[in-house]
Design an enzyme around this catalytic site. Structure first.
Site, PDB file in Angstrom:
ATOM      1  N   ASN A  84      63.882  44.195 -35.906  1.00  0.00           N
ATOM      2  CA  ASN A  84      62.611  43.491 -35.831  1.00  0.00           C
ATOM      3  C   ASN A  84      62.391  42.930 -34.430  1.00  0.00           C
ATOM      4  O   ASN A  84      63.220  42.182 -33.912  1.00  0.00           O
ATOM      5  CB  ASN A  84      62.585  42.324 -36.821  1.00  0.00           C
ATOM      6  CG  ASN A  84      61.209  41.683 -36.869  1.00  0.00           C
ATOM      7  OD1 ASN A  84      60.237  42.315 -37.268  1.00  0.00           O
ATOM      8  ND2 ASN A  84      61.099  40.447 -36.407  1.00  0.00           N
ATOM      9  N   GLU A  85      61.268  43.291 -33.821  1.00  0.00           N
ATOM     10  CA  GLU A  85      60.788  42.680 -32.588  1.00  0.00           C
ATOM     11  C   GLU A  85      61.816  42.726 -31.453  1.00  0.00           C
ATOM     12  O   GLU A  85      62.379  41.694 -31.052  1.00  0.00           O
ATOM     13  CB  GLU A  85      60.324  41.252 -32.853  1.00  0.00           C
ATOM     14  CG  GLU A  85      59.212  41.194 -33.891  1.00  0.00           C
ATOM     15  CD  GLU A  85      58.634  39.790 -34.113  1.00  0.00           C
ATOM     16  OE1 GLU A  85      59.259  38.819 -33.655  1.00  0.00           O
ATOM     17  OE2 GLU A  85      57.567  39.684 -34.722  1.00  0.00           O
ATOM     18  N   GLU A 133      61.561  28.517 -39.090  1.00  0.00           N
ATOM     19  CA  GLU A 133      60.862  29.125 -37.956  1.00  0.00           C
ATOM     20  C   GLU A 133      61.716  28.957 -36.686  1.00  0.00           C
ATOM     21  O   GLU A 133      61.316  28.361 -35.704  1.00  0.00           O
ATOM     22  CB  GLU A 133      59.455  28.530 -37.820  1.00  0.00           C
ATOM     23  CG  GLU A 133      58.600  29.071 -36.687  1.00  0.00           C
ATOM     24  CD  GLU A 133      58.452  30.594 -36.656  1.00  0.00           C
ATOM     25  OE1 GLU A 133      58.598  31.263 -37.693  1.00  0.00           O
ATOM     26  OE2 GLU A 133      58.215  31.114 -35.550  1.00  0.00           O
ATOM     27  N   TRP A 134      62.941  29.409 -36.772  1.00  0.00           N
ATOM     28  CA  TRP A 134      63.850  29.516 -35.633  1.00  0.00           C
ATOM     29  C   TRP A 134      63.955  28.213 -34.838  1.00  0.00           C
ATOM     30  O   TRP A 134      64.189  27.168 -35.444  1.00  0.00           O
ATOM     31  CB  TRP A 134      63.426  30.715 -34.765  1.00  0.00           C
ATOM     32  CG  TRP A 134      63.346  31.975 -35.577  1.00  0.00           C
ATOM     33  CD1 TRP A 134      62.215  32.672 -35.923  1.00  0.00           C
ATOM     34  CD2 TRP A 134      64.427  32.680 -36.219  1.00  0.00           C
ATOM     35  NE1 TRP A 134      62.538  33.760 -36.710  1.00  0.00           N
ATOM     36  CE2 TRP A 134      63.880  33.796 -36.900  1.00  0.00           C
ATOM     37  CE3 TRP A 134      65.812  32.497 -36.260  1.00  0.00           C
ATOM     38  CZ2 TRP A 134      64.662  34.705 -37.619  1.00  0.00           C
ATOM     39  CZ3 TRP A 134      66.598  33.403 -36.974  1.00  0.00           C
ATOM     40  CH2 TRP A 134      66.018  34.484 -37.635  1.00  0.00           C
ATOM     41  N   TRP A 145      52.967  37.873 -42.787  1.00  0.00           N
ATOM     42  CA  TRP A 145      54.069  36.954 -42.531  1.00  0.00           C
ATOM     43  C   TRP A 145      53.565  35.563 -42.860  1.00  0.00           C
ATOM     44  O   TRP A 145      52.677  35.086 -42.194  1.00  0.00           O
ATOM     45  CB  TRP A 145      54.532  37.013 -41.062  1.00  0.00           C
ATOM     46  CG  TRP A 145      55.728  36.136 -40.886  1.00  0.00           C
ATOM     47  CD1 TRP A 145      55.732  34.805 -40.557  1.00  0.00           C
ATOM     48  CD2 TRP A 145      57.102  36.503 -41.092  1.00  0.00           C
ATOM     49  NE1 TRP A 145      57.012  34.322 -40.549  1.00  0.00           N
ATOM     50  CE2 TRP A 145      57.858  35.343 -40.877  1.00  0.00           C
ATOM     51  CE3 TRP A 145      57.733  37.682 -41.456  1.00  0.00           C
ATOM     52  CZ2 TRP A 145      59.255  35.340 -41.004  1.00  0.00           C
ATOM     53  CZ3 TRP A 145      59.109  37.675 -41.575  1.00  0.00           C
ATOM     54  CH2 TRP A 145      59.857  36.516 -41.345  1.00  0.00           C
ATOM     55  N   GLU A 161      53.611  42.597 -39.404  1.00  0.00           N
ATOM     56  CA  GLU A 161      53.543  41.131 -39.526  1.00  0.00           C
ATOM     57  C   GLU A 161      52.219  40.653 -38.987  1.00  0.00           C
ATOM     58  O   GLU A 161      51.784  41.099 -37.918  1.00  0.00           O
ATOM     59  CB  GLU A 161      54.646  40.421 -38.723  1.00  0.00           C
ATOM     60  CG  GLU A 161      56.003  40.464 -39.335  1.00  0.00           C
ATOM     61  CD  GLU A 161      57.042  39.685 -38.525  1.00  0.00           C
ATOM     62  OE1 GLU A 161      56.662  38.731 -37.805  1.00  0.00           O
ATOM     63  OE2 GLU A 161      58.222  40.042 -38.628  1.00  0.00           O
TER      64      GLU A 161
END
Ligand code: IFM
Length: 440
Positions: free
Chosen positions: A166-167, A404-405, A397, A351
């Site tokens: 992902n990303e 959220e990180w 998403w 997303e």
């Protein structure tokens, strides 16, 4: 919502997305330590030092969560697998409990008529691999291929689709040049190597899954639309450099076998020897391409060495992340991807969504801004389809409010509210609006 299922072509797929570390609860089930546990335990990196040890406790509540996916009328569920849950050391011994969990999760999706759309890596690198250099070390491509083989030998027969990573921009640039994500490195040589190795690992994972006889394999790339902050040539070229590093590096590598000149200007001296020879792996053919899209950036020169850019505040309404709401950017990317990189290959919006400061009042959460955001982006998707872009699906998403990180649990992206004390799930108004739209 103005847009409903019949506004999209027959067979168009709608899905909700999550990721392992953000929802599962990494403190249970024998998962190994990850770079995010270490990053969060280092003061100054994450709001309130929050980590994913408990998160949404999806590990125990997955059945309830999949019921919510099914009840909304989604066709697909995009989830990720944690490398450290499956292989706590990153290499070698397999945690049977971890593999069993993903096996149960897969069957639980199928029992509910939901298509499993897996991502193999959504950022929770096992800490022992970071000790060995993590994404700076070329060997990570083989470590990742081995992990891919272990996990897909078990559940690959039941996946609807799979993407390796992902990303990649977040894995490489955000985490090794900007240092905002784990492992929090700010070093151009580390960044250059990570930018290349992440694509090499992507290619090796695709080759491995092809070797297992799997199909419907793709890549998921995040994009930020980029405009110059003013009319000056300096702002234009700063914006072009931003676009090259953020957006064009990854699509260029995978679909053209080349990196953009404007990015190589700064990164080439730091790339590993022989990087040009890796494109045959990086270009392993894909069946689809996923674009994650949230916002745009206005870019100006920064008066610094390469890459010499900074983003400046834009005039548009913003989400709780302070991200401008710019639905045209989604249209721009879909049309540009098809025109310049992917041609007839099926595209997916893998997303799209927004954070808002949602509050539970009684038994409901009113989030009209999210409904409007989704509606506006669906309009952009529809516009691209009308112009011939082969867009096959759209994933929101996220299903749940989650970790959220570096911003912890405060930024709520979910269609479903999660009370992080009681872990009670409450579908928000946007969830109900969407369910109505999908069943229309
Ligand atoms: O929460 C993240 C997700 O992990 C990756 N894409 C962007 C989301 C919102 O920031």
């Amino acid at each position: 919502m103005r847009h409903t299922r019949p506004d999209f072509p027959d067979g168009f797929l709608f899905g909700a997305a999550t990721s392992s570390y953000q929802i599962e609860g990494h403190g249970v089930g024998g998962a190994g330590r990850t770079q995010w546990d270490d990053f969060a335990a280092t003061p100054g990196n994450v709001v309130r030092f929050e980590d994913g040890a408990r998160a949404c406790d999806h590990y125990h509540r997955y059945a309830e969560d999949l019921d919510l996916v099914a009840a909304a009328g989604f066709d697909c569920y995009r989830f990720s697998l944690s490398w450290a849950r499956v292989m706590p050391e990153g290499r070698g011994p397999v945690n049977a409990e971890g593999l069993d969990f993903y096996d149960r999760l897969t069957d639980a999706m199928l029992e509910r008529g939901i298509k499993p759309c897996a991502t193999l890596y959504h950022w929770e690198l096992p800490s022992p691999l970071l000790d060995s250099g993590g994404w700076r070390n070329r060997d990570i491509a083989e470590w990742f291929a081995d992990y891919t083989e272990v996990v897909m030998s078990r559940i690959g027969d039941r996946m609807f689709s799979v993407a390796p990573i992902n990303e990649p921009w977040c894995v490489a640039w955000l985490s090794h040049f900007e240092g905002h994500h784990a492992p929090g490195v700010r070093d151009i040589r580390a960044a250059a190597r990570a930018m290349h190795h992440v694509l090499l690992a992507h290619g090796r994972a695709i080759e491995t899954m092809r070797g297992l006889g799997m199909g419907n394999l793709g890549g998921v790339f995040n994009h930020e639309w980029t405009d110059p902050a003013d009319d000056s040539p300096e702002a234009r070229s700063a914006a072009d450099r931003y676009d090259a590093i953020y957006n064009r590096w990854f699509l260029g590598g995978v679909f053209k076998g080349e990196y953009p000149t404007l990015a190589l200007e700064g990164l080439e001296p730091h790339l590993p020897t022989g990087w040009q020879d890796d494109f045959s792996t990086i270009q392993a053919p894909l069946d689809w391409c996923g674009l994650n899209y949230y916002t745009r950036k206005l870019i100006a020169p920064a008066g610094q060495p390469w890459p010499n850019y900074r983003d400046v505040e834009g005039p548009l309404p913003k989400t709780f992340m302070d991200w401008e709401i710019y639905p045209d950017g989604l249209y721009n990317f879909l049309t540009r991807a098809a025109r310049e990189y992917t041609g007839d290959l099926p595209l997916f919006v893998t997303e799209n969504g927004m954070a808002s400061p949602d509050v539970l009042k009684g038994t409901s959460v009113e989030d009209p801004d999210r409904t409007a955001y989704l509606d506006a982006h669906l309009a952009s998707a529809k516009r691209a389809i009308a112009e011939g872009v082969p867009l096959n699906g759209y994933f929101i998403w996220s299903l749940l409010d989650n970790y959220e990180w570096a911003l912890g649990y405060e930024k709520r992206f979910g269609l479903v509210h999660v009370d992080f004390d009681t872990l009670v799930r409450t579908p928000k108004a946007s969830y109900h609006a969407l369910a109505h739209a999908l069943k229309s």
